[in-house]
Structures are given as structure tokens and as C-alpha cells.
Scaffold this motif. Structure first.
Motif, PDB file in Angstrom:
ATOM      1  N   HIS A   1       0.833  -1.207   0.000  1.00 36.29           N
ATOM      2  CA  HIS A   1       0.000   0.000   0.000  1.00 36.29           C
ATOM      3  C   HIS A   1       0.863   1.250   0.000  1.00 36.29           C
TER       4      HIS A   1
ATOM      5  N   LYS B   1      -3.481  -3.610   7.737  1.00 35.03           N
ATOM      6  CA  LYS B   1      -2.091  -3.915   7.393  1.00 35.03           C
ATOM      7  C   LYS B   1      -1.203  -2.691   7.582  1.00 35.03           C
TER       8      LYS B   1
ATOM      9  N   ASP C   1      -8.949  -0.238  -7.021  1.00 38.57           N
ATOM     10  CA  ASP C   1      -8.044  -0.887  -6.066  1.00 38.57           C
ATOM     11  C   ASP C   1      -7.707  -2.306  -6.538  1.00 38.57           C
TER      12      ASP C   1
ATOM     13  N   ARG D   1       3.633  -6.495  -7.551  1.00 38.71           N
ATOM     14  CA  ARG D   1       3.207  -6.294  -6.153  1.00 38.71           C
ATOM     15  C   ARG D   1       3.111  -7.615  -5.410  1.00 38.71           C
ATOM     16  N   ALA D   2       2.600  -8.644  -6.072  1.00 39.50           N
ATOM     17  CA  ALA D   2       2.452  -9.931  -5.386  1.00 39.50           C
ATOM     18  C   ALA D   2       3.816 -10.473  -4.944  1.00 39.50           C
TER      19      ALA D   2
ATOM     20  N   TYR E   1       5.200  -8.349  -2.111  1.00 32.84           N
ATOM     21  CA  TYR E   1       4.513  -8.680  -0.859  1.00 32.84           C
ATOM     22  C   TYR E   1       5.019 -10.015  -0.318  1.00 32.84           C
TER      23      TYR E   1
ATOM     24  N   ARG F   1       7.785 -15.574   1.912  1.00 35.35           N
ATOM     25  CA  ARG F   1       7.068 -16.702   1.282  1.00 35.35           C
ATOM     26  C   ARG F   1       7.864 -17.286   0.121  1.00 35.35           C
TER      27      ARG F   1
ATOM     28  N   TYR G   1      -8.054 -15.962   4.799  1.00 27.73           N
ATOM     29  CA  TYR G   1      -7.425 -14.969   3.943  1.00 27.73           C
ATOM     30  C   TYR G   1      -6.409 -14.144   4.722  1.00 27.73           C
TER      31      TYR G   1
ATOM     32  N   HIS H   1      -1.286 -17.397  -4.514  1.00 27.32           N
ATOM     33  CA  HIS H   1      -2.076 -16.170  -4.356  1.00 27.32           C
ATOM     34  C   HIS H   1      -2.728 -15.760  -5.689  1.00 27.32           C
TER      35      HIS H   1
ATOM     36  N   LYS I   1      -6.682 -15.499  -5.478  1.00 24.51           N
ATOM     37  CA  LYS I   1      -7.275 -14.157  -5.514  1.00 24.51           C
ATOM     38  C   LYS I   1      -7.171 -13.492  -6.887  1.00 24.51           C
ATOM     39  N   LEU I   2      -5.955 -13.361  -7.411  1.00 25.48           N
ATOM     40  CA  LEU I   2      -5.755 -12.465  -8.556  1.00 25.48           C
ATOM     41  C   LEU I   2      -6.529 -12.891  -9.805  1.00 25.48           C
TER      42      LEU I   2
END
Ligand code: ADP
Ligand code: NI
Length: 241
Positions: free
Chosen positions: A30, A69, A130, A142-143, A146, A152, A170, A180, A184-185
Motif C-alpha cells: 500500500h 495492514k 483498487d 506487487r504480489a 509482498y 514466502r 485470507y 495467491h 485471488k488475482l
């Protein structure tokens, strides 16, 4: 200088300057770059969808400032104390403040797992903007950024993605960064709440598919992984959700 810092409305420019200072050192996905991209996207969608520009711009600038977060405290997501005090300092009128807060409170992947998607136009635009920043080339970057902050692994061919997970799961620390994408994506395209958002998501979704094709191929991933990816190709009969 970023255009948003020179916004024609000095109160909006003031909010942008304060958010920039607060987010420059962020590493939770973010950061200020995310805020700028989401604001640009949201303003573009707002033009197409005829939404209230100032509300959308302010909501985009402030949408993550009270996120758990960022603050480390889930309760800030309800009252939005940081967004409210930044807007008060900038002299934003109370009616706009309440519209902005309404839009921010309605969005978020975890919140929509709990409450369903938002219904107001400004909130739907903000939600689309977003989520669009989590897919496409920037979303891929970004993934992995992160994932790196959480230590990870990028990929483990023996660990398959979860499906139909809950908001609690989640929040948990599990899985690989490639998972991920599946969890999600790749579902974001189906979560768009505006027509303009759907168009943009279509292109960005294809970027994800191309990337995953290459990644799985270079990793020598077993066929099960390709079968899994096939479910998310545009036009696939059982494309999710
Ligand atoms: P949102 O603002 O929609 O709640 P998040 O805060 O969950 O989004 O995510 C912020 C960024 O971090 C996104 O780009 C997202 O894809 C990425 N991210 C979140 N969780 C993970 C994860 N487990 N692995 C990799 N990237 C993640
Ligand atoms: Ni965000």
C-alpha cells in the motif's frame, strides 16, 4: 511532481501531500505508488461512469490509510480515524467527508468476503480501481514484492491453491505467491463492479495468464497446474467465479 500533488483544489492537494508522507516507507503493498495508480484509475473510471469526482479522488487517496495492514489495528477500519483527521486538517467539508468514508468502508477483498460487494457508485469505482492495481504487470510485481516481505516461497509444485477460503483464512500466513494468483488475482476479473472496470480487467487478466503460462513452463510444473490455469483462460467454460 505527481499531478495529484498539484490538484486544482488546494484541500485535495493537501490531503495528497499528507498521504504521500505517510505512505512513502510502506511495504505492505500500500505504498505511495499504489495510491497514485489507484487514484488515476479511479478518476478515469469516475469520468466514464459519471461519478462525483472529488469524492472518488479523496476516497482513492485515503482508501488504505486505516487498513489493518497499515495501522496494525483492525478497529481503525471501522471509524477511519486517520482518514477523518487528515480531511479535517485539510478543511474538507463534512458532507464530503461522510461520502468519502462511506466509499472507503465498503471496499476491500476481505470485507467483501464478509459483507458482499459495495453498492454505491463511488465505492464500486474505488473497489474496481483498487483491485485493478492487483492484476496486470503491476499486480504481478506487487504480489512478489509482498511475498518477499513475508518470506514466502514463490512456488511449490506440491502445494496446491485453496479454493473457497474464508475471510479468516485470507488473513492467515500460508501458501506460496503463485498460489495467491489462483486464490485471488485470477478471480478479480469476475469481481468488477463497473462496466469500465470490466474492460480494463479483461486486458490485465490476460497479462496474468501469459505470465503464469511462462512461469509454470519454466518451472517444469506438472500437468495438474496447467489444467488449473486452463480454468481461468478467457472463454473457458468453467471459468471462476
Ligand atoms: P486489498 O487492498 O484488496 O485488501 P491486500 O491488502 O490484500 O489488498 O493486498 C495488497 C497487495 O498485496 C496486492 O497486490 C495483493 O495481491 C498482495 N498480496 C496480498 N496477499 C498476498 C499474498 N498472500 N501473496 C502475495 N501477494 C499478496
Ligand atoms: Ni489499496
Amino acid at each position: 511532481m505527481t499531478i495529484i500533488l498539484a490538484h486544482a483544489d488546494p484541500a485535495v492537494a493537501k490531503v495528497a501531500a499528507e498521504v504521500r508522507l505517510l505512505t512513502l516507507a510502506e511495504n505492505s503493498g500500500h505504498d505511495w505508488g499504489h495510491v497514485v495508480r489507484v487514484t488515476r484509475l479511479a478518476e478515469t473510471l469516475a469520468d466514464i461512469e459519471n461519478a462525483v469526482g472529488t469524492v472518488v479522488t479523496l476516497a482513492a487517496l485515503l482508501h488504505d490509510i486505516d487498513d489493518r495492514k497499515q495501522t496494525g489495528d483492525p478497529s481503525t477500519e471501522v471509524g477511519l480515524p486517520n482518514a477523518r483527521s487528515i480531511m479535517a486538517r485539510a478543511g474538507i467539508d463534512p458532507e464530503t467527508v461522510s461520502e468519502v468514508c462511506k466509499a472507503i468502508e465498503g471496499i476491500g477483498f476481505r470485507k467483501s468476503l464478509l459483507n458482499g460487494p459495495p453498492t454505491g457508485l463511488e465505492a464500486r469505482i474505488l473497489s474496481d480501481a483498487d483491485m485493478l492495481d492487483a492484476i496486470g504487470a503491476v499486480g504481478i510485481a506487487r504480489a512478489f514484492a509482498y511475498g518477499a516481505t513475508r518470506g514466502r516461497p514463490m512456488f511449490d509444485p506440491d502445494v496446491f491453491p485453496m479454493s473457497g477460503f474464508t475471510a479468516e483464512q485470507y488473513d492467515g500466513e500460508f501458501g506460496t505467491t503463485i498460489n495467491h494468483f489462483f486464490e485471488k488475482l485470477l478471480t478479480i476479473r469476475g469481481r468488477m463492479l463497473t462496466e469500465a472496470g470490466r474492460w480494463e480487467a479483461h486486458d490485465r487478466h490476460r497479462v496474468l495468464i501469459r505470465f503464469l503460462d511462462e512461469f509454470l513452463n519454466e518451472s517444469g510444473a506438472p500437468l495438474e497446474w496447467i489444467d488449473l490455469l486452463n480454468r481461468y483462460r478467457p472463454g473457458s467454460v468453467d471459468e471462476l467465479p
